[in-house]
Design a protein around this motif. Structure first.
Motif, PDB file in Angstrom:
ATOM      1  N   THR A 292      54.752  20.270  34.826  1.00  0.00           N
ATOM      2  CA  THR A 292      53.531  20.520  35.585  1.00  0.00           C
ATOM      3  C   THR A 292      52.679  21.557  34.878  1.00  0.00           C
ATOM      4  O   THR A 292      53.195  22.498  34.278  1.00  0.00           O
ATOM      5  N   LYS A 293      51.362  21.382  34.961  1.00  0.00           N
ATOM      6  CA  LYS A 293      50.443  22.388  34.459  1.00  0.00           C
ATOM      7  C   LYS A 293      50.115  23.347  35.599  1.00  0.00           C
ATOM      8  O   LYS A 293      49.889  22.916  36.729  1.00  0.00           O
ATOM      9  N   TYR A 294      50.114  24.628  35.276  1.00  0.00           N
ATOM     10  CA  TYR A 294      49.830  25.671  36.259  1.00  0.00           C
ATOM     11  C   TYR A 294      48.631  26.491  35.824  1.00  0.00           C
ATOM     12  O   TYR A 294      48.494  26.834  34.647  1.00  0.00           O
ATOM     13  N   LEU A 295      47.775  26.811  36.795  1.00  0.00           N
ATOM     14  CA  LEU A 295      46.650  27.701  36.579  1.00  0.00           C
ATOM     15  C   LEU A 295      47.087  29.092  37.014  1.00  0.00           C
ATOM     16  O   LEU A 295      47.505  29.294  38.158  1.00  0.00           O
ATOM     17  N   ILE A 296      47.010  30.044  36.101  1.00  0.00           N
ATOM     18  CA  ILE A 296      47.331  31.440  36.394  1.00  0.00           C
ATOM     19  C   ILE A 296      46.033  32.202  36.180  1.00  0.00           C
ATOM     20  O   ILE A 296      45.444  32.143  35.096  1.00  0.00           O
ATOM     21  N   SER A 297      45.559  32.907  37.225  1.00  0.00           N
ATOM     22  CA  SER A 297      44.219  33.478  37.134  1.00  0.00           C
ATOM     23  C   SER A 297      44.080  34.772  37.925  1.00  0.00           C
ATOM     24  O   SER A 297      44.925  35.115  38.746  1.00  0.00           O
ATOM     25  N   PHE A 298      42.971  35.451  37.648  1.00  0.00           N
ATOM     26  CA  PHE A 298      42.615  36.653  38.404  1.00  0.00           C
ATOM     27  C   PHE A 298      41.098  36.804  38.385  1.00  0.00           C
ATOM     28  O   PHE A 298      40.441  36.422  37.416  1.00  0.00           O
ATOM     29  N   PRO A 299      40.513  37.382  39.454  1.00  0.00           N
ATOM     30  CA  PRO A 299      39.075  37.632  39.459  1.00  0.00           C
ATOM     31  C   PRO A 299      38.765  38.898  38.661  1.00  0.00           C
ATOM     32  O   PRO A 299      39.607  39.794  38.535  1.00  0.00           O
ATOM     33  N   SER A 300      37.563  38.974  38.125  1.00  0.00           N
ATOM     34  CA  SER A 300      37.170  40.133  37.323  1.00  0.00           C
ATOM     35  C   SER A 300      37.380  41.451  38.055  1.00  0.00           C
ATOM     36  O   SER A 300      37.831  42.432  37.468  1.00  0.00           O
ATOM     37  N   ALA A 301      37.049  41.483  39.333  1.00  0.00           N
ATOM     38  CA  ALA A 301      37.132  42.726  40.101  1.00  0.00           C
ATOM     39  C   ALA A 301      38.559  43.259  40.218  1.00  0.00           C
ATOM     40  O   ALA A 301      38.764  44.449  40.463  1.00  0.00           O
ATOM     41  N   ALA A 302      39.551  42.398  40.032  1.00  0.00           N
ATOM     42  CA  ALA A 302      40.946  42.833  40.159  1.00  0.00           C
ATOM     43  C   ALA A 302      41.404  43.641  38.952  1.00  0.00           C
ATOM     44  O   ALA A 302      42.337  44.432  39.044  1.00  0.00           O
ATOM     45  N   MET A 303      40.748  43.456  37.825  1.00  0.00           N
ATOM     46  CA  MET A 303      41.176  44.124  36.598  1.00  0.00           C
ATOM     47  C   MET A 303      40.368  45.406  36.413  1.00  0.00           C
ATOM     48  O   MET A 303      39.276  45.406  35.865  1.00  0.00           O
ATOM     49  N   VAL A 304      40.932  46.498  36.905  1.00  0.00           N
ATOM     50  CA  VAL A 304      40.279  47.800  36.821  1.00  0.00           C
ATOM     51  C   VAL A 304      41.059  48.632  35.813  1.00  0.00           C
ATOM     52  O   VAL A 304      42.156  49.109  36.098  1.00  0.00           O
ATOM     53  N   VAL A 305      40.493  48.769  34.629  1.00  0.00           N
ATOM     54  CA  VAL A 305      41.166  49.453  33.531  1.00  0.00           C
ATOM     55  C   VAL A 305      40.207  50.494  32.957  1.00  0.00           C
ATOM     56  O   VAL A 305      39.055  50.160  32.663  1.00  0.00           O
TER      57      VAL A 305
END
Length: 113
Positions: free
Chosen positions: A2-15
């Motif tokens: 199976t193909k899986y999409l692994i993702s995050f929204p820009s706002a979640a990445m606070v570095v």
């Protein structure tokens, strides 16, 4: 598999700015690990400087998007894996590299393809 999409929204990445280089290096290392393991299909970040365009069946195009996807941005990886558990393991690796939680979704199987 199976193909899986692994993702995050820009706002979640606070570095912090001074850590961006090390985060990018960690993310690239996970991508390379996925490639070396033969599970990498595709990945990248949405270029948020390019506005979305809706294209109709007749080819007519207009700037904009569906209201429910107006906030579609961030980073995405597509991996081909043997199980949902394996997808969660890879999502944890990506989460550690990007320093933010990852969403995991499975693509439906299409027997015609």
């Amino acid at each position: 598999m199976t193909k899986y999409l692994i993702s995050f929204p820009s706002a979640a990445m606070v570095v912090p700015a001074e850590e961006l280089e090390s985060v990018a290096a960690a993310a690239h290392a996970v991508v390379q690990e996925a490639k070396d393991a033969g599970v990498w299909v595709f990945g990248g970040g949405i270029d948020e400087s390019v506005p979305p365009v809706l294209v109709d069946a007749d080819g007519a195009a207009r700037e904009g998007t569906y209201p429910q996807t107006a906030q579609l941005e961030g980073g995405y990886s597509v991996l081909e894996l043997p199980s949902h558990d394996a997808a969660r393991e890879w999502a944890a690796k990506i989460a550690a590299a990007c320093r933010c939680a990852q969403e995991v979704r499975a693509f439906q199987y299409d027997p015609a393809s």
